[in-house]
Design a protein around this motif. Structure first.
Motif, PDB file in Angstrom:
ATOM      1  N   SER A  88     -36.871  15.024   9.242  1.00 14.11           N
ATOM      2  CA  SER A  88     -35.542  15.203   9.788  1.00 14.11           C
ATOM      3  C   SER A  88     -35.483  16.545  10.511  1.00 14.11           C
ATOM      4  O   SER A  88     -36.009  17.536  10.019  1.00 14.11           O
ATOM      5  N   ALA A  89     -34.843  16.567  11.659  1.00 15.71           N
ATOM      6  CA  ALA A  89     -34.698  17.810  12.407  1.00 15.71           C
ATOM      7  C   ALA A  89     -33.621  18.694  11.791  1.00 15.71           C
ATOM      8  O   ALA A  89     -33.667  19.911  11.888  1.00 15.71           O
ATOM      9  N   ALA A  90     -32.661  18.068  11.134  1.00 14.80           N
ATOM     10  CA  ALA A  90     -31.567  18.823  10.509  1.00 14.80           C
ATOM     11  C   ALA A  90     -31.985  19.312   9.123  1.00 14.80           C
ATOM     12  O   ALA A  90     -32.460  18.527   8.304  1.00 14.80           O
ATOM     13  N   PRO A  91     -31.827  20.605   8.858  1.00 11.07           N
ATOM     14  CA  PRO A  91     -32.186  21.107   7.523  1.00 11.07           C
ATOM     15  C   PRO A  91     -31.218  20.580   6.472  1.00 11.07           C
ATOM     16  O   PRO A  91     -30.060  20.289   6.763  1.00 11.07           O
TER      17      PRO A  91
END
Length: 149
Positions: A3-6
């Protein structure tokens, strides 16, 4: 499933082999749990049938179900190990995962939807990075991975 979002580590699984590096990894897991607002930490020992047969052959090859006391003793050992690592800011569960290979741990990690897997390495200076039976980590990384070296 990158996922690019933390996102925070809500569920943390720490594999233990009762080594000093396992203890250091668990202490780091406690630290991360506190800072990320984790919900739980599971301290996991992979207990294969081969380990059972090797450690206590008389009990293992005895009557059916005789290995249950070994698992209970192992879970108690895991809980004592977790307590010796320090105080956890979140609930800690001692888990003994049974299986024929280390892949049982991978299945467990996926089953609890872990966000982080903490794994001890071999001590620095040794040719092998991970302890015996942990090579599955590089084949099937079930979640974010933190190798303590």
């Amino acid at each position: 499933k990158p996922s690019a979002a933390p996102r925070a580590f809500a569920q943390i699984v720490a594999i233990t082999d009762f080594s000093e590096l396992s203890k250091a990894g668990l202490q780091r897991a406690y630290w991360l749990a506190e800072r990320t607002g984790a919900e739980a930490i599971r301290v996991v020992r992979v207990f294969t049938v081969f380990t059972q047969a090797k450690e206590q052959p008389t009990e293992f090859f005895g009557k059916e179900g005789s290995h249950r006391p070994m698992l209970e003793a192992e879970e108690k050992h895991i809980a004592e190990f977790a307590a010796a690592a320090g105080t956890s800011p979140v609930p800690v569960e001692a888990v003994c995962v049974e299986g024929t290979t280390g892949f049982a741990a991978s299945d467990y990690v996926e089953g609890v939807n872990a966000d982080l897997l903490v794994v001890p390495s071999h001590p620095p200076g040794t040719p092998q990075l991970l302890p015996d039976g942990m090579d599955w980590v590089f084949s099937v990384i079930p979640t974010n991975l933190f190798i303590v070296r």
